[in-house]
Design a protein around this motif. Sequence first.
Motif, PDB file in Angstrom:
ATOM      1  N   ALA A 116      32.584  11.896  87.329  1.00  0.00           N
ATOM      2  CA  ALA A 116      31.272  11.275  87.095  1.00  0.00           C
ATOM      3  C   ALA A 116      30.157  12.293  87.320  1.00  0.00           C
ATOM      4  N   ALA A 117      30.279  13.090  88.374  1.00  0.00           N
ATOM      5  CA  ALA A 117      29.264  14.112  88.670  1.00  0.00           C
ATOM      6  C   ALA A 117      29.237  15.173  87.574  1.00  0.00           C
ATOM      7  N   TRP A 118      30.412  15.566  87.086  1.00  0.00           N
ATOM      8  CA  TRP A 118      30.475  16.563  86.013  1.00  0.00           C
ATOM      9  C   TRP A 118      29.838  16.008  84.746  1.00  0.00           C
ATOM     10  N   HIS A 119      30.109  14.761  84.422  1.00  0.00           N
ATOM     11  CA  HIS A 119      29.491  14.150  83.241  1.00  0.00           C
ATOM     12  C   HIS A 119      27.973  14.149  83.364  1.00  0.00           C
ATOM     13  N   ARG A 120      27.465  13.809  84.543  1.00  0.00           N
ATOM     14  CA  ARG A 120      26.002  13.834  84.738  1.00  0.00           C
ATOM     15  C   ARG A 120      25.456  15.251  84.555  1.00  0.00           C
ATOM     16  N   LEU A 121      26.177  16.239  85.061  1.00  0.00           N
ATOM     17  CA  LEU A 121      25.768  17.639  84.924  1.00  0.00           C
ATOM     18  C   LEU A 121      25.731  18.052  83.458  1.00  0.00           C
ATOM     19  N   VAL A 122      26.762  17.723  82.708  1.00  0.00           N
ATOM     20  CA  VAL A 122      26.825  18.067  81.283  1.00  0.00           C
ATOM     21  C   VAL A 122      25.715  17.349  80.518  1.00  0.00           C
ATOM     22  N   GLU A 123      25.512  16.072  80.811  1.00  0.00           N
ATOM     23  CA  GLU A 123      24.452  15.317  80.134  1.00  0.00           C
ATOM     24  C   GLU A 123      23.082  15.907  80.425  1.00  0.00           C
ATOM     25  N   ALA A 124      22.854  16.354  81.665  1.00  0.00           N
ATOM     26  CA  ALA A 124      21.570  16.982  82.010  1.00  0.00           C
ATOM     27  C   ALA A 124      21.379  18.281  81.229  1.00  0.00           C
ATOM     28  N   ARG A 125      22.467  19.052  81.069  1.00  0.00           N
ATOM     29  CA  ARG A 125      22.375  20.282  80.272  1.00  0.00           C
ATOM     30  C   ARG A 125      22.005  19.957  78.830  1.00  0.00           C
ATOM     31  N   CYS A 126      22.645  18.940  78.285  1.00  0.00           N
ATOM     32  CA  CYS A 126      22.338  18.535  76.902  1.00  0.00           C
ATOM     33  C   CYS A 126      20.888  18.064  76.791  1.00  0.00           C
ATOM     34  N   ASP A 127      20.432  17.299  77.776  1.00  0.00           N
ATOM     35  CA  ASP A 127      19.052  16.805  77.770  1.00  0.00           C
ATOM     36  C   ASP A 127      18.048  17.947  77.841  1.00  0.00           C
ATOM     37  N   ARG A 128      18.442  19.051  78.496  1.00  0.00           N
ATOM     38  CA  ARG A 128      17.567  20.235  78.574  1.00  0.00           C
ATOM     39  C   ARG A 128      17.616  21.057  77.294  1.00  0.00           C
ATOM     40  N   GLY A 129      18.503  20.677  76.375  1.00  0.00           N
ATOM     41  CA  GLY A 129      18.578  21.380  75.105  1.00  0.00           C
ATOM     42  C   GLY A 129      19.583  22.514  75.056  1.00  0.00           C
ATOM     43  N   GLU A 130      20.453  22.629  76.062  1.00  0.00           N
ATOM     44  CA  GLU A 130      21.482  23.673  76.010  1.00  0.00           C
ATOM     45  C   GLU A 130      22.404  23.366  74.837  1.00  0.00           C
ATOM     46  N   GLN A 131      22.528  24.299  73.939  1.00  0.00           N
ATOM     47  CA  GLN A 131      23.221  24.062  72.672  1.00  0.00           C
ATOM     48  C   GLN A 131      24.649  24.567  72.625  1.00  0.00           C
ATOM     49  N   TYR A 132      25.153  25.114  73.726  1.00  0.00           N
ATOM     50  CA  TYR A 132      26.497  25.685  73.725  1.00  0.00           C
ATOM     51  C   TYR A 132      27.296  25.149  74.904  1.00  0.00           C
ATOM     52  N   SER A 133      28.588  25.006  74.679  1.00  0.00           N
ATOM     53  CA  SER A 133      29.508  24.734  75.780  1.00  0.00           C
ATOM     54  C   SER A 133      30.450  25.925  75.870  1.00  0.00           C
ATOM     55  N   TYR A 134      31.072  26.077  77.040  1.00  0.00           N
ATOM     56  CA  TYR A 134      31.931  27.227  77.286  1.00  0.00           C
ATOM     57  C   TYR A 134      33.252  26.786  77.908  1.00  0.00           C
ATOM     58  N   THR A 135      34.311  27.448  77.492  1.00  0.00           N
ATOM     59  CA  THR A 135      35.595  27.230  78.146  1.00  0.00           C
ATOM     60  C   THR A 135      35.594  28.039  79.437  1.00  0.00           C
ATOM     61  N   PRO A 136      36.506  27.744  80.349  1.00  0.00           N
ATOM     62  CA  PRO A 136      36.581  28.555  81.572  1.00  0.00           C
ATOM     63  C   PRO A 136      36.821  30.043  81.297  1.00  0.00           C
ATOM     64  N   MET A 137      37.408  30.372  80.153  1.00  0.00           N
ATOM     65  CA  MET A 137      37.632  31.777  79.808  1.00  0.00           C
ATOM     66  C   MET A 137      36.449  32.380  79.053  1.00  0.00           C
ATOM     67  N   GLY A 138      35.397  31.584  78.850  1.00  0.00           N
ATOM     68  CA  GLY A 138      34.180  32.115  78.265  1.00  0.00           C
ATOM     69  C   GLY A 138      33.986  31.921  76.775  1.00  0.00           C
ATOM     70  N   ARG A 139      34.927  31.251  76.096  1.00  0.00           N
ATOM     71  CA  ARG A 139      34.701  31.009  74.661  1.00  0.00           C
ATOM     72  C   ARG A 139      33.540  30.036  74.517  1.00  0.00           C
ATOM     73  N   ARG A 140      32.710  30.274  73.543  1.00  0.00           N
ATOM     74  CA  ARG A 140      31.485  29.508  73.349  1.00  0.00           C
ATOM     75  C   ARG A 140      31.593  28.652  72.094  1.00  0.00           C
ATOM     76  N   ARG A 141      31.038  27.450  72.175  1.00  0.00           N
ATOM     77  CA  ARG A 141      30.987  26.565  71.005  1.00  0.00           C
ATOM     78  C   ARG A 141      29.579  26.009  70.872  1.00  0.00           C
ATOM     79  N   LYS A 142      29.046  26.103  69.671  1.00  0.00           N
ATOM     80  CA  LYS A 142      27.746  25.487  69.399  1.00  0.00           C
ATOM     81  C   LYS A 142      27.962  23.993  69.299  1.00  0.00           C
ATOM     82  N   LEU A 143      27.140  23.254  70.004  1.00  0.00           N
ATOM     83  CA  LEU A 143      27.291  21.808  70.063  1.00  0.00           C
ATOM     84  C   LEU A 143      26.562  21.134  68.905  1.00  0.00           C
TER      85      LEU A 143
END
Length: 184
Positions: A116-143
């Motif tokens: 639940a805390a991780w979901h809130r963190l991810v949602e806050a990032r999206c709300d701030r306009g962060e357009q990329y997600s990252y795998t633990p190994m650093g691969r990037r994906r445009k959202l």
Amino acid sequence: MVFKFIVADFSQVELLIAGTIAARETGEQGHMLEVFQKAQVDVHTATAAALMGKSPSKVTKAERSLAKAVNFGLIYGAQAETLLDYARNNYGIEDMTLEDAQEYRRAFFERYPELAAWHRLVEARCDRGEQYSYTPMGRRRKLPKWMSSGAIAHTTAKNSPVQGAGADAIKLTMAKIFEGRREC
């Protein structure tokens, strides 16, 4: 020439990865990770026990199937309506009501608060306009963005690191198996 067949079982790996990412990114205790570490029961049985308020030894096959739908539906941020559809369409659970789905969702995040805390963190990032997600190994994906609102798709932002890490793990495992093929 001798051939060997090697099986690498990645069942429940998405849940292990989601639990790991959630605990690391939030700094919260990893309740889902504890299920894997203690290995007394599998994560679906542990979730079913929490949802049903019973001992893991009393969990039925049907309750474990329900927990699979809940686990895989909710790690990526499904709302109750989506969980209801997902459980029906993918696990054949016909008797779940919307109220049940809401209660399962509440109980799941109570059992695994780090998610639940991780979901809130991810949602806050999206709300701030962060357009990329990252795998633990650093691969990037445009959202992607929702067509209806133009908002960044937070469900994809939750899904991508987990699915991407799973893909990375499988590729690394295959490479290690290939490298060690002569020692099998």
